[in-house]
Scaffold this active site. Structure first.
Site, PDB file in Angstrom:
ATOM      1  N   ASP A 150     -12.620  -6.112 -21.500  1.00 33.05           N
ATOM      2  CA  ASP A 150     -11.892  -5.989 -20.021  1.00 33.05           C
ATOM      3  C   ASP A 150     -11.064  -6.950 -19.778  1.00 33.05           C
ATOM      4  O   ASP A 150     -10.619  -7.998 -19.409  1.00 33.05           O
ATOM      5  CB  ASP A 150     -12.895  -6.607 -18.933  1.00 33.05           C
ATOM      6  CG  ASP A 150     -12.587  -6.393 -17.695  1.00 33.05           C
ATOM      7  OD1 ASP A 150     -11.506  -5.838 -17.351  1.00 33.05           O
ATOM      8  OD2 ASP A 150     -13.375  -6.924 -16.697  1.00 33.05           O
ATOM      9  N   TYR A 165     -12.435 -11.163 -23.016  1.00 35.98           N
ATOM     10  CA  TYR A 165     -11.684 -11.327 -21.730  1.00 35.98           C
ATOM     11  C   TYR A 165     -12.684 -11.283 -20.537  1.00 35.98           C
ATOM     12  O   TYR A 165     -12.675 -10.391 -19.774  1.00 35.98           O
ATOM     13  CB  TYR A 165     -10.674 -10.190 -21.481  1.00 35.98           C
ATOM     14  CG  TYR A 165      -9.954  -9.921 -22.882  1.00 35.98           C
ATOM     15  CD1 TYR A 165      -8.939 -10.873 -23.031  1.00 35.98           C
ATOM     16  CD2 TYR A 165     -10.181  -8.915 -23.733  1.00 35.98           C
ATOM     17  CE1 TYR A 165      -8.009 -10.397 -24.274  1.00 35.98           C
ATOM     18  CE2 TYR A 165      -9.440  -8.987 -25.135  1.00 35.98           C
ATOM     19  CZ  TYR A 165      -8.398  -9.691 -25.351  1.00 35.98           C
ATOM     20  OH  TYR A 165      -7.546  -9.295 -26.215  1.00 35.98           O
ATOM     21  N   GLN A 199     -13.218  -9.639  -9.647  1.00 36.03           N
ATOM     22  CA  GLN A 199     -12.613  -8.396  -8.863  1.00 36.03           C
ATOM     23  C   GLN A 199     -12.140  -8.783  -7.624  1.00 36.03           C
ATOM     24  O   GLN A 199     -13.111  -9.203  -6.750  1.00 36.03           O
ATOM     25  CB  GLN A 199     -13.427  -7.325  -9.336  1.00 36.03           C
ATOM     26  CG  GLN A 199     -13.856  -6.993 -10.756  1.00 36.03           C
ATOM     27  CD  GLN A 199     -12.552  -6.258 -11.111  1.00 36.03           C
ATOM     28  OE1 GLN A 199     -11.589  -5.930 -10.600  1.00 36.03           O
ATOM     29  NE2 GLN A 199     -12.459  -5.967 -12.462  1.00 36.03           N
ATOM     30  N   CYS A 215       0.706  -1.277   0.241  1.00 37.17           N
ATOM     31  CA  CYS A 215       0.045  -0.012  -0.058  1.00 37.17           C
ATOM     32  C   CYS A 215       1.017   1.255   0.071  1.00 37.17           C
ATOM     33  O   CYS A 215       1.137   1.651   0.977  1.00 37.17           O
ATOM     34  CB  CYS A 215      -0.897  -0.018   1.207  1.00 37.17           C
ATOM     35  SG  CYS A 215      -2.064  -1.487   1.313  1.00 37.17           S
ATOM     36  N   CYS A 218      -7.704  -2.340 -16.139  1.00 34.26           N
ATOM     37  CA  CYS A 218      -7.270  -2.178 -14.784  1.00 34.26           C
ATOM     38  C   CYS A 218      -5.572  -1.498 -15.053  1.00 34.26           C
ATOM     39  O   CYS A 218      -4.981  -1.602 -13.955  1.00 34.26           O
ATOM     40  CB  CYS A 218      -6.995  -3.654 -14.294  1.00 34.26           C
ATOM     41  SG  CYS A 218      -6.157  -4.524 -15.247  1.00 34.26           S
TER      42      CYS A 218
END
Length: 476
Positions: free
Chosen positions: A405, A339, A310, A86, A432
Site C-alpha cells: 500500500d 508501507y 485514509q 473537486c 492511490c
C-alpha cells in the site's frame, strides 16, 4: 501548433487524473492532441497552448463556451471551479464512477491482459466524507483580507475561504471560520512564501466519522514579531508571552464552538520549513490530547495529527474489505504489510494469520500501529520503522503473502525487485494512483507475476482521484 496559439473545440475524453483531450485539426489537415488540465469531457472550450515539447502540446482553458452535457445545472459547491479541489462535482455521481472506472481500465489494459476487472465500488458517502483537511492561510488576491481555506485552482499563492465546502462535515467549517475571523480581528500576519516572513501557515482539522472526535492543529512559524501590533511588547511582556496569550485566546474561541462532534484536542505546531507543506517541527498541546479515535471494520484506531489514515473512513471500510477478500485465507500464514501506515490493513489481516509484519518509514505512525494492535488485542503483529528499500532484507521472517500500500509515487524499483525476490505465491497491491500501479505492474509481470483481479474503490467523490486494489499470483 505553436505556444500561444488559441483554439476552440470539444473535450472528447479525460485521461487520469485531470487531462482533458482536445483534437485539433490544422490547416494542413494534420490532427494533433492538445492536453488541457481540469477540463471535463463534452465541454466546448477556448484554450491557449502553454507548452510544446517533443511533439506534445499542453494548454489551459481561457473560457468555457459550453458546459458538458453530463454536467448538472446546479446543486454543487459554491466554490466549484474556483477552489482547486473537486473537478468532477458538477457531474452526477454515477457518471463520475463511470469516468474513473474507464480511466483505470484503459491504463491497465495497456500493460495487462486476461485479468478480471471487477469494476468500481462507490463511496458510502458522497458529501461530508472527508475526515481530514489541511487549510492554508493567505489572501484571495495580493494584499487582500486574510483568507483561510484551499488554494485557488492553478494558483500557488491565492487562497479561497471554503465556507460552503460540500465534502466535509459542518464542524470543519465552524472551526475554519472561527479561526479565520479570530486572526483577522487580531491582525495576525500569514506566512508569505516568497518573502519567507509571517506567522500563520496552516490549519489542520481531523474528525472521525464513527466517534465524532475532533483534533485541531494550528501550524505557524516561529517568527513571533509577526503579531507585534496585536500585543505590544513592554517591560512586563516578551514575545513568547504574547504568543501564549494569542494562542490561548484562539483556543478559547474553538472550545466555545457549538460543534456536533467532541473536541479531542487543540494543538499548536511549529513549522519553519521552506516547503509549503504541513510539517511537524514541534507540537504543543493547548487543550485535551494529541490524538483521537476512529473505528474501521470493528477495530479501533488511535490517530495522531500527522499520521497517515485514509481520508474517507466509510470508504476505507469498503477498500479494506475488498483487499481482505482478495487476500483470502491467511490461516497459519506470515503476512508482510509494506508501507503499513498506522497498521490498518495489517490488523484487518491479523486475526487469523500466524503473524503480520508491517513496515513504515514514519516512526510516529509505527508507534501508533503498535498501540492500536495492543488496543485491539492483536499479539501477532510486529511493526518495523524504516524505509522498505533499506530494511526489507533485514526482516527475520519470510512471508507467505505480501500486501503493498505505497504512497502516490508507487514502489521504488529497487525495493520492488527485493519484494519480488521473496517469491510469495500471492500479492495484493493497494494503489492511490493508478498510473504508478500500471508502471509497477510492468516489472511485476516481467518477474513472473500475473494480474488476476482488479477493483476500483472510489474514496474521493467529486474529485479526480480513485483507489485501486490489484491481486497478483506467481506463475508456476
Amino acid at each position: 501548433m505553436k505556444k500561444g496559439n488559441q483554439y476552440e473545440g470539444i473535450i472528447y475524453k479525460i485521461e487520469f487524473p485531470n487531462k482533458g483531450i482536445m483534437i485539433i485539426e490544422e490547416e494542413s489537415g494534420k490532427t494533433e492532441r492538445l492536453m488541457i488540465k481540469n477540463a471535463l469531457p463534452g465541454q466546448r472550450v477556448r484554450a491557449v497552448v502553454t507548452k510544446r515539447r517533443k511533439g506534445k502540446s499542453e494548454g489551459r482553458i481561457l473560457e468555457i463556451l459550453e458546459k458538458s452535457p453530463a454536467e448538472m445545472d446546479g446543486g454543487y459547491c459554491a466554490h466549484f471551479g474556483i477552489c482547486g479541489g473537486c473537478l468532477y462535482q458538477s457531474i452526477p455521481y454515477e457518471e463520475q464512477l463511470k469516468i474513473k472506472e474507464g480511466q483505470v481500465k484503459a491504463l491497465l489494459d495497456n500493460v495487462c491482459s486476461n485479468y478480471v476487472f471487477d469494476g468500481i465500488k462507490a463511496s458510502p458517502m458522497i458529501d461530508g466524507y472527508r475526515n481530514k483537511m489541511e487549510y492554508s492561510f493567505g489572501d484571495e488576491y495580493k494584499d487582500g483580507p486574510l483568507c483561510l481555506g484551499m488554494h485557488k485552482r492553478g494558483s500557488f499563492y491565492d487562497v479561497v475561504t471554503v465556507e460552503d465546502c460540500r465534502i466535509v462535515h459542518p464542524d470543519f467549517t465552524k472551526v475554519l471560520l472561527a479561526t479565520k475571523d479570530f486572526f483577522a480581528q487580531t491582525k495576525t500576519g500569514f506566512y508569505k512564501k516568497m518573502q519567507r516572513t509571517g506567522y500563520l501557515r496552516h490549519l489542520l482539522v481531523r474528525r472521525a466519522v464513527k466517534t465524532g472526535e475532533i483534533l485541531v492543529a494550528l501550524v505557524t512559524t516561529t517568527q513571533l514579531d509577526a503579531f507585534s501590533e496585536t500585543f505590544p511588547v513592554g517591560e512586563e511582556k516578551n514575545m513568547e508571552d504574547c504568543e501564549r496569550e494569542l494562542l490561548n485566546q484562539w483556543k478559547e474561541k474553538i472550545t466555545q464552538l457549538p460543534l456536533e462532534g467532541k473536541l479531542a484536542g487543540i494543538l499548536h505546531t511549529k513549522n519553519d520549513s521552506l516547503a509549503d507543506v504541513v510539517q511537524d517541527d514541534g507540537t504543543e498541546i493547548l487543550y485535551g490530547q494529541d490524538y483521537f479515535y476512529e473505528e474501521l471494520l470493528g477495530l479501533k484506531f488511535q490517530i495522531s495529527p500527522f499520521s497517515f489514515f485514509q481520508t474517507n473512513s466509510l470508504g476505507a471500510e469498503v477498500l479494506y474489505e475488498t483487499a481482505r477478500n482478495y487476500i483470502g485465507e491467511t490461516k497459519d500464514k506470515i503476512v508482510f504489510d509494506l508501507y503499513s501506515g498506522t497498521g490498518t490493513i495489517a490488523q484487518i489481516a491479523a486475526p487469523v494469520a500466524k503473524k503480520v509484519v508491517g513496515v513504515e518509514i514514519i516512526e510516529e505512525a509505527v508507534e501508533a500501529a503498535r498501540m492500536n494492535a495492543r488496543r485491539n488485542g492483536l499479539e501477532n503483529c510486529e511493526f518495523v520503522a524504516g524505509d522498505v528499500l533499506k530494511v526489507i532484507e533485514d526482516l527475520q521472517d519470510k512471508p507467505d503473502l505480501i500486501i503493498l500500500d505505497p504512497p502516490r509515487d508507487g514502489v521504488h524499483p529497487k525495493a520492488l525487485g527485493k519484494i519480488i525476490d521473496f517469491g510469495v505465491e500471492k500479492m495484493v497491491y493497494v494503489s492511490c494512483k493508478p498510473t504508478s500501479l500500471a508502471r509497477d505492474l510492468v516489472l511485476l509481470q516481467e518477474r513472473g507475476y500475473k494480474v488476476e483481479r482488479v477493483c476500483c474503490v472510489d474514496m474521493f467523490p467529486g474529485t479526480a482521484n480513485v483507489e485501486t486494489v490489484c491481486l497478483l499470483t506467481r506463475i508456476k
